[in-house]
Design a protein around this motif. Structure first.
Motif, mmCIF file in Angstrom:
data_model
loop_
_atom_site.group_PDB
_atom_site.id
_atom_site.type_symbol
_atom_site.label_atom_id
_atom_site.label_comp_id
_atom_site.label_asym_id
_atom_site.label_seq_id
_atom_site.Cartn_x
_atom_site.Cartn_y
_atom_site.Cartn_z
ATOM 1 N N SER A 28 44.779 -20.911 59.472
ATOM 2 C CA SER A 28 43.384 -20.498 59.322
ATOM 3 C C SER A 28 43.161 -19.019 59.560
ATOM 4 O O SER A 28 42.163 -18.459 59.101
ATOM 5 C CB SER A 28 42.508 -21.294 60.298
ATOM 6 O OG SER A 28 42.768 -20.893 61.631
ATOM 7 N N GLY A 29 44.063 -18.376 60.301
ATOM 8 C CA GLY A 29 43.885 -16.980 60.646
ATOM 9 C C GLY A 29 42.993 -16.760 61.857
ATOM 10 O O GLY A 29 42.824 -15.627 62.313
ATOM 11 N N GLN A 30 42.430 -17.822 62.391
ATOM 12 C CA GLN A 30 41.589 -17.680 63.580
ATOM 13 C C GLN A 30 42.449 -17.262 64.763
ATOM 14 O O GLN A 30 43.566 -17.753 64.928
ATOM 15 C CB GLN A 30 40.879 -18.994 63.891
ATOM 16 C CG GLN A 30 39.835 -19.368 62.853
ATOM 17 C CD GLN A 30 39.074 -20.623 63.228
ATOM 18 O OE1 GLN A 30 39.543 -21.433 64.026
ATOM 19 N NE2 GLN A 30 37.899 -20.789 62.668
ATOM 20 N N ARG A 31 41.928 -16.361 65.592
ATOM 21 C CA ARG A 31 42.727 -15.855 66.696
ATOM 22 C C ARG A 31 41.879 -15.619 67.924
ATOM 23 O O ARG A 31 40.640 -15.555 67.840
ATOM 24 C CB ARG A 31 43.460 -14.578 66.292
ATOM 25 C CG ARG A 31 42.550 -13.419 65.938
ATOM 26 C CD ARG A 31 43.340 -12.313 65.278
ATOM 27 N NE ARG A 31 42.537 -11.101 65.183
ATOM 28 C CZ ARG A 31 42.928 -9.906 65.600
ATOM 29 N NH1 ARG A 31 44.121 -9.749 66.143
ATOM 30 N NH2 ARG A 31 42.151 -8.860 65.471
ATOM 31 N N ARG A 32 42.581 -15.473 69.044
ATOM 32 C CA ARG A 32 41.897 -15.292 70.317
ATOM 33 C C ARG A 32 42.731 -14.390 71.225
ATOM 34 O O ARG A 32 43.962 -14.424 71.177
ATOM 35 C CB ARG A 32 41.680 -16.644 71.005
ATOM 36 C CG ARG A 32 42.967 -17.401 71.296
ATOM 37 C CD ARG A 32 42.697 -18.816 71.808
ATOM 38 N NE ARG A 32 43.920 -19.505 72.211
ATOM 39 C CZ ARG A 32 44.729 -20.165 71.395
ATOM 40 N NH1 ARG A 32 44.437 -20.237 70.107
ATOM 41 N NH2 ARG A 32 45.827 -20.766 71.848
ATOM 42 N N GLN A 33 42.066 -13.589 72.053
ATOM 43 C CA GLN A 33 42.772 -12.792 73.058
ATOM 44 C C GLN A 33 43.123 -13.710 74.217
ATOM 45 O O GLN A 33 42.274 -14.476 74.680
ATOM 46 C CB GLN A 33 41.880 -11.669 73.585
ATOM 47 C CG GLN A 33 41.640 -10.543 72.610
ATOM 48 C CD GLN A 33 40.840 -9.408 73.250
ATOM 49 O OE1 GLN A 33 40.476 -9.467 74.428
ATOM 50 N NE2 GLN A 33 40.549 -8.387 72.474
#
Length: 421
Positions: free
Chosen positions: A223-228
């Motif tokens: 999905s390309g969703q990301r998080r720090q």
């Protein structure tokens, strides 16, 4: 900024890292027990836009376990080859197939494998795929042939991740195991380093400097969703997943010097696990999750150590010189690879997991970032050749190497993904 160069900076020493990487394979070295295999051109493959047979040949040859035998003539999976003729050509196995365009626009890729020594039909398969999956179909055929003929699982349909730099633009790419195809997971004008696959192959952890400091991110590949997950004061670097994917080991300088910490997959439950005046970095879990390998200069120079994940004393395991970094552990936990400095050169070493029987297996001079294939038979690493940063694979004995040549881009930081795609 590569991991080695980052470490050089941290330990007391710049970075070269693009887009459309088109690779070809150059093989060097000769294996002693390579199985001769004839792979005929697949009927009508030229109408599909992909040379299925060429991809299969390159995959098998790159493994170091096969030698290609010329296979002229028109054959497909419906043919009845004269086995004695193929034995006469020196082939122990014969692969034939075809590619047919279906009414719905997909392609039906079919193959059949013959054991020419026993004169037996080893079976085949039909793989209906969309045009975008033709390369994957070829890799799956290579996997099937590899497993039929060796009894071990192939890795050609797995993926790798690596970082490229072109015109001061950095890209984190996810591609087939031969470096072709794939997608750009992240593009940035700032450096990206230290990609690490989650054990299920769905996420990548990496360090991005897009906020002008080193921050650890986790990104869903599909999905390309990301998080720090680590953006503390100071530097946040070198993420490594635990084998069950529940936590990551990272290097943080939030308390002063660079030390190792464990955290949950979402960045919570932070726990410090080393407490020294040294620089401790580049963690790597053993496959059973009980041991953490890492690099420390606690003895006066960078060396590879290991310690229980739950805490306890650290044991030095690298003894090939005064500078050893970037440990990688094989999937079965029996072997370890790292980069050693010999004079002014950085070369790849393979040893047992305790550091014994260490052998330098490369003759290149700027090796970085070793990573084992999921079957433990190959290692991918970055090095420098022809004035460019390139990727190579090698067998564990160093006898067969394949250079994945890119078209004018610098390629760094490779990491081999797990099975499952």
């Amino acid at each position: 900024m590569t991991r080695r160069r980052t470490l050089l900076g941290a330990l007391g020493a710049s970075f070269s890292l693009p887009t459309l990487a088109q690779f070809r394979v150059e093989i060097s070295g000769v294996g002693g027990t390579q199985l001769p295999v004839a792979i005929a051109g697949f009927r009508d493959e030229d109408r599909s836009g992909q040379s299925i047979s060429a991809i299969v040949r390159a995959d098998l040859e790159r493994s170091g376990r096969f030698r290609n035998i010329d296979a002229p003539g028109a054959l497909d999976e419906t043919s009845a080859p004269v086995i004695a003729d193929w034995r006469g050509r020196g082939a122990d196995a014969l692969l034939v197939g075809s590619v047919t365009r279906l009414a719905d626009g997909r392609f039906d890729v079919r193959y059949k494998l013959w054991d020419t020594v026993k004169g037996t039909d080893l079976g085949g398969q039909s793989l209906p795929v969309v045009a975008g999956d033709l390369r994957l179909a070829a890799h799956r055929i290579a996997d099937a042939v590899y497993e039929k003929l060796t009894g071990e699982r192939g890795v050609f349909s797995t993926r790798i991740a690596y970082v490229t730099r072109s015109a001061n633009r950095y890209s984190l790419r996810v591609t087939d195991a031969d470096g072709e195809g794939g997608q750009v997971a992240l593009a940035s004008p700032e450096p990206i380093i230290s990609p690490a696959w989650s054990p299920d192959g769905r996420e990548l952890a990496y360090v991005s400097f897009e906020t002008r400091k080193a921050v650890v991110w986790v990104q869903d590949v599909a999905s390309g969703q990301r998080r720090q997950i680590a953006n503390f004061r100071g530097s946040n670097s070198a993420p490594a997943w635990s084998p069950d994917g529940s936590q990551l080991a990272v290097t943080l300088s939030r308390d002063g010097g660079s030390q190792l910490f464990l955290m949950g997959r979402d960045g919570g439950n932070l726990r410090r696990i080393t407490n020294t005046m040294a620089i401790d970095t580049e963690p790597a879990f053993s496959p059973d999750g009980r041991t953490l390998y890492f690099v420390s200069d606690r003895g006066g120079s960078p060396q590879v150590y290991r310690m229980p994940v739950g805490g306890g004393g650290a044991e030095r395991v690298s003894f090939t010189g005064n500078y050893n970094i970037s440990p990688a552990i094989s999937p079965d936990g029996r072997s370890m690879a790292w980069v050693t400095r010999q004079g002014g050169s950085f070369r790849l070493v393979v040893a047992d997991a305790a550091g014994g029987n260490a052998q330098t297996i490369t003759d290149t001079t700027a090796d970085e970032s070793p990573s084992f294939a999921p079957n433990g038979r190959l290692i991918i690493f970055a090095t420098r050749a022809g004035g460019r940063d390139v990727l190579m694979t090698t067998t564990l004995d160093g006898k067969i190497k394949a250079r994945l040549l890119s078209s004018g881009v610098d390629v760094r930081e490779p990491v081999w993904g797990p099975y499952g795609r």
